[in-house]
Design a protein around this motif. Structure first.
Motif, PDB file in Angstrom:
ATOM      1  N   ASP A 135      42.241  75.514  47.685  1.00 50.95           N
ATOM      2  CA  ASP A 135      43.355  76.204  48.336  1.00 50.95           C
ATOM      3  C   ASP A 135      42.931  77.263  49.344  1.00 50.95           C
ATOM      4  N   LEU A 136      41.766  77.102  49.949  1.00 47.64           N
ATOM      5  CA  LEU A 136      41.246  78.160  50.820  1.00 47.64           C
ATOM      6  C   LEU A 136      42.211  78.512  51.942  1.00 47.64           C
ATOM      7  N   LEU A 169      48.984  83.203  51.373  1.00 46.15           N
ATOM      8  CA  LEU A 169      48.979  83.884  50.080  1.00 46.15           C
ATOM      9  C   LEU A 169      50.192  83.526  49.233  1.00 46.15           C
ATOM     10  N   ASP A 170      51.367  83.435  49.836  1.00 49.42           N
ATOM     11  CA  ASP A 170      52.548  83.119  49.031  1.00 49.42           C
ATOM     12  C   ASP A 170      52.458  81.725  48.427  1.00 49.42           C
ATOM     13  N   THR A 174      49.729  78.981  41.677  1.00 48.75           N
ATOM     14  CA  THR A 174      49.286  79.606  40.433  1.00 48.75           C
ATOM     15  C   THR A 174      50.404  79.619  39.400  1.00 48.75           C
ATOM     16  N   ASP A 175      51.594  79.983  39.813  1.00 47.96           N
ATOM     17  CA  ASP A 175      52.724  80.007  38.870  1.00 47.96           C
ATOM     18  C   ASP A 175      53.036  78.610  38.353  1.00 47.96           C
ATOM     19  N   VAL A 194      38.556  89.249  49.933  1.00 52.40           N
ATOM     20  CA  VAL A 194      38.750  90.350  48.985  1.00 52.40           C
ATOM     21  C   VAL A 194      40.229  90.631  48.798  1.00 52.40           C
ATOM     22  N   ALA A 195      40.992  90.618  49.890  1.00 48.26           N
ATOM     23  CA  ALA A 195      42.434  90.885  49.794  1.00 48.26           C
ATOM     24  C   ALA A 195      43.125  89.818  48.955  1.00 48.26           C
ATOM     25  N   ARG A 196      42.717  88.560  49.090  1.00 47.28           N
ATOM     26  CA  ARG A 196      43.335  87.478  48.328  1.00 47.28           C
ATOM     27  C   ARG A 196      42.947  87.554  46.850  1.00 47.28           C
TER      28      ARG A 196
END
Length: 362
Positions: free
Chosen positions: A142-143, A147-148, A154-155, A178-180
């Motif tokens: 998923d690179l 982000l959403d 993930t959910d 890092v932010a992700r």
């Protein structure tokens, strides 16, 4: 004696349900599947398979269709170690890795499936029978997901029963990674098992910087931080990065694992049964890791690998891989509150939908 009377190979292009991406292979829309059906004189059949990310499948098919029958027909199917050595050395000059060892992995898997079926045992019991409940994580590819979308994936995985998650890293700027990772940690909560996978993206120096930057978010491991050939680099990342390292999905032999483990280059050895030499080699690697007091994890082929990790006492997490075969097998992997359940069906438990696969034959 159950002599081998036929080998039947298959070569397919399997479309992915969604476009996937990582730092090395880029965008992926399909993968290649190679299968092998080995039949003995009593009419019993064992099935093996391997896969690629979209190239070399035709070379594997050529080996399985042309070279393997010459070496394996009329041999005793129960003499798996003998057959492994015969195929290894019979193909050694042009082998030792690449398509040859992927083909050997499929053949070896089929032999073990056949042996377990003849014994009327699930493979995990035939191989040692440690524990059929194996901790399992969802391995996202998923690179390039926004982000959403990453958090929605993930959910969805949490809803399927997973209690550990892996995400890709290796973007152009470390700050983005890092932010992700930070956002994922906040989403999952403190202490939830989170792995990060760089797919061989960095040099050792870059990997050490990345590991130190990820450390506050407490990943279980950093996976494949450098290329598999850089054994010294792996050892540096383990020593200086401050995070455990998982590696091995691109190693092709027991001896490569021995070198990486003995030099301190890996914390979680990570063989893939479809490319390390099959069940025979995977179990040897697991026992080698045990001798070094290391937990063994896995890559790919989760429907078979659950049997192998269930057999050994030093198993850690099973990866539920993004290249799943759920559409083409009768009973996909079952996940229950974070554990994958090794089935009690004889053999490795996979029954392919052969007519369905015929529709995507390469």
């Amino acid at each position: 004696m159950p002599h081998i009377v036929s080998l039947e190979s298959g070569y397919y292009r399997v479309p992915l349900e969604a476009e996937l991406s990582d730092s090395t292979h880029g965008q992926m829309l399909e993968f290649e599947l190679n299968t092998l059906r080995v039949r003995d004189a009593d009419g019993a059949e064992g099935v093996g398979y391997t896969f690629t990310v979209g190239r070399n499948g035709a070379a594997i098919e050529a080996l399985l269709a042309r070279d393997f029958p010459d070496l394996a027909l009329h041999e005793d199917a129960d003499r798996i170690e003998h057959l492994w050595q015969k195929l290894w050395w019979g193909l050694h000059y042009g082998g030792r890795g690449g398509p040859t060892v992927l083909a050997l992995s499929a053949f070896d898997m089929a032999l073990w499936d056949l042996k377990a079926k003849r014994a009327k045992l699930p493979l995990w019991k035939l191989l040692g029978g440690h524990d059929p409940r194996v901790p399992c994580y969802a391995g996202g590819i998923d690179l390039d997901f926004p982000l959403d979308k990453l958090l929605r994936q993930t959910d969805d995985n949490l809803g399927k029963g997973f209690r550990a998650i892996k995400m890709k890293v290796g973007r152009a700027r470390l700050a983005e990674d890092v932010a992700r990772v930070k956002a994922m940690r906040e989403h999952l909560g403190e202490g939830f098992p989170l792995m990060v996978d760089a797919n061989m993206k960095w040099s050792a120096d870059e990997a050490i910087r990345a590991a130190r930057a990820f450390a506050p978010y407490q990943p279980v491991w950093l996976e494949e931080p450098v290329i598999p050939d850089d054994v010294a680099g792996h050892a540096r990342v383990v020593r200086e990065g401050g995070l455990p390292v998982a590696a091995g999905e691109n190693l092709r032999t027991l001896w490569e694992f021995k070198h990486l483990i003995a030099t301190g280059g890996v914390t979680y050895p990570e063989p893939d049964v479809t490319n390390c030499g099959g069940v025979t080699a995977f179990i040897k690697i697991a026992h080698l890791a045990e001798a070094f007091n290391l937990p063994v994890t896995s890559h790919g082929a989760h429907d078979v690998t659950v049997q192998l990790l269930a057999a050994v006492p030093n198993r850690s997490y099973l990866e539920a891989h993004g290249f799943g075969l759920d559409r083409y097998i009768a009973e996909p992997l079952k996940i229950e509150e974070g554990y994958a359940l090794a089935p009690d069906r004889p053999g490795h438990g996979i029954e392919f939908d052969w007519p369905g696969l015929d529709a995507i034959r390469a």
